[in-house]
Enzyme design. Structure first.
Site, PDB file in Angstrom:
ATOM      1  N   GLN A   1      26.211  24.040  33.969  1.00 15.57           N
ATOM      2  CA  GLN A   1      26.618  23.954  32.564  1.00 15.57           C
ATOM      3  C   GLN A   1      27.792  22.994  32.391  1.00 15.57           C
ATOM      4  O   GLN A   1      27.821  22.191  31.453  1.00 15.57           O
ATOM      5  CB  GLN A   1      27.000  25.340  32.052  1.00 15.57           C
ATOM      6  CG  GLN A   1      27.609  25.357  30.666  1.00 15.57           C
ATOM      7  CD  GLN A   1      27.984  26.758  30.241  1.00 15.57           C
ATOM      8  OE1 GLN A   1      27.128  27.540  29.851  1.00 15.57           O
ATOM      9  NE2 GLN A   1      29.261  27.096  30.317  1.00 15.57           N
TER      10      GLN A   1
ATOM     11  N   GLY B   1      38.618  35.744  34.662  1.00 13.27           N
ATOM     12  CA  GLY B   1      38.109  34.376  34.755  1.00 13.27           C
ATOM     13  C   GLY B   1      38.391  33.585  33.488  1.00 13.27           C
ATOM     14  O   GLY B   1      38.839  32.437  33.541  1.00 13.27           O
ATOM     15  N   HIS B   2      38.123  34.203  32.329  1.00  9.06           N
ATOM     16  CA  HIS B   2      38.428  33.543  31.061  1.00  9.06           C
ATOM     17  C   HIS B   2      39.927  33.285  30.923  1.00  9.06           C
ATOM     18  O   HIS B   2      40.348  32.213  30.472  1.00  9.06           O
ATOM     19  CB  HIS B   2      37.966  34.406  29.882  1.00  9.06           C
ATOM     20  CG  HIS B   2      36.497  34.612  29.802  1.00  9.06           C
ATOM     21  ND1 HIS B   2      35.890  35.804  30.137  1.00  9.06           N
ATOM     22  CD2 HIS B   2      35.489  33.784  29.426  1.00  9.06           C
ATOM     23  CE1 HIS B   2      34.594  35.708  29.960  1.00  9.06           C
ATOM     24  NE2 HIS B   2      34.322  34.488  29.535  1.00  9.06           N
TER      25      HIS B   2
ATOM     26  N   MET C   1      33.560  36.811  39.085  1.00 15.59           N
ATOM     27  CA  MET C   1      33.729  37.558  37.840  1.00 15.59           C
ATOM     28  C   MET C   1      32.776  37.032  36.778  1.00 15.59           C
ATOM     29  O   MET C   1      32.607  35.831  36.611  1.00 15.59           O
ATOM     30  CB  MET C   1      35.169  37.460  37.349  1.00 15.59           C
ATOM     31  CG  MET C   1      36.147  38.240  38.188  1.00 15.59           C
ATOM     32  SD  MET C   1      37.785  38.302  37.422  1.00 15.59           S
ATOM     33  CE  MET C   1      38.641  39.334  38.630  1.00 15.59           C
TER      34      MET C   1
END
Length: 278
Positions: A152, A36-37, A183
Site C-alpha cells: 500500500q 502503531g498508529h 500490531m
C-alpha cells in the site's frame, strides 16, 4: 485538538495554518487506533508544525464478503488517544468523501495487481481513491503511512508521483507486540490462542531473512518457509522481492522485502521484513 466533521471545516483549518506559514502533516486511518498508529503520529510531529489525523472506514476498499460491517469502530477511545497528540481530527461521513457515490477509478498500475492485489483486486483502487480524495480535502505537506502495509505504501507513492502531487510521503516502521506479532486493528478478532499461533508468521519471516543473509538459495528457502507456515495458516502469498519496486530480486538488488499474507481461521494477517542484502 479541533474536531472537524465537514470537508469545509478541515480545509479552512489547514488553510489558516498555511497562511500562518505552518506546515501540516497528515495521518489517514480507519480508526481502531493502536500503538502503531501513534508511532506514525510521532513521525508526523517531527516532520511538520501541525498534525491532522483522519478517521474514516473506507467502504471502497472492502469487497462484499469482507468485514466492512464488523470492522472495529472505537471512536471514543480513538479520540482519547489523540487528544494530547494531534492538532486536528477529521471524521467525515461517507457523503463528505463520496458525495456522488463510489465510482471513480484510479489505475494503480502493475504494483497494485500483485500480492494483495491478486486476491483483493478491488483493494488498492479503493485505497488510492480515498487517499487522493483526502489529500484534496486536507492538502497536507507531508503524509505518513506504516510499513506494515508495505505494498500500500508503494502504491500511494506511485499515485503521488503519477498525479504530480506536492506531498512528501513518509513511512514508519512496523510496531510489534512483545511476541513479535505486528500490531493491527484486526488483531482484535483473534482469540488468545490464535494470537499465540499468529506469532509464527513473524518467526518464519525472521528465519527466512536470516537464511537469505547466509547466501542460501531463495527458491529453496521459500518452499521450506511455506511448509512451515502451512502448519499454522492458510497461505495467501509468500514472496521475496526488491523492496524498491516489488519486482523479482536480482544480483543487483540492494534492499529486499519478504512479504506474506496468511489466514488464521477467518482473520487475514499480513507482515513483512525489509533488509539490505548484505
Amino acid at each position: 485538538m479541533q474536531l472537524c466533521y465537514q470537508n469545509t471545516q478541515i480545509t479552512k483549518l489547514v488553510n489558516n495554518w498555511h497562511t500562518q506559514g505552518k506546515t501540516v502533516a497528515f495521518v489517514p486511518t480507519m480508526g481502531g487506533l493502536h500503538q502503531g498508529h501513534l508511532s506514525l503520529i510521532d513521525i508526523a510531529k517531527q516532520k511538520a508544525d501541525k498534525v491532522i489525523v483522519s478517521i474514516f472506514v473506507n467502504p471502497a476498499q472492502f469487497s462484499k464478503n469482507e468485514d466492512l460491517d464488523s470492522y472495529p469502530r472505537t471512536i471514543n477511545a480513538d479520540l482519547t488517544a489523540l487528544k494530547v497528540n494531534v492538532d486536528g481530527v477529521f471524521i467525515p461521513n461517507i457523503k463528505q468523501i463520496y458525495p456522488k457515490g463510489i465510482s471513480k477509478y484510479i489505475d494503480v498500475g502493475k504494483i497494485g495487481q500483485i500480492l494483495c492485489g491478486r486476491t483483493r483486486p478491488h483493494f488498492f483502487n479503493g485505497v488510492a481513491q480515498v487517499v487522493e480524495i483526502l489529500f484534496g480535502i486536507v492538502r497536507p505537506d507531508v503524509a505518513v503511512f506504516g510499513q506494515k502495509d508495505y505494498q500500500q505504501l508503494l502504491v500511494i507513492k506511485q499515485m503521488v508521483k503519477n498525479l504530480s502531487l506536492n506531498i512528501c510521503i513518509e513511512s514508519g516502521e512496523i510496531i510489534r507486540e512483545k511476541s513479535g506479532l505486528a500490531m493491527s486493528t484486526r488483531n482484535q478478532y483473534l482469540s488468545k490462542n490464535e494470537a499465540k499461533i499468529a506469532t509464527n508468521l513473524h518467526k518464519t519471516l525472521s528465519y527466512f531473512k536470516h537464511e537469505i543473509l547466509q547466501n542460501k538459495k531463495v527458491y529453496v528457502l521459500n518452499e521450506l518457509a511455506k511448509l512451515d507456515l502451512k502448519q499454522h495458516f492458510k497461505i495467501d502469498y509468500l514472496e521475496v522481492l526488491d523492496a524498491n519496486n516489488l519486482k523479482q530480486i536480482t544480483d543487483n538488488t540492494h534492499q529486499i522485502v519478504i512479504l506474506s499474507a496468511v489466514f488464521l481461521g477467518s482473520v487475514r494477517l499480513i507482515d513483512n521484513i525489509i533488509f539490505k542484502k548484505g
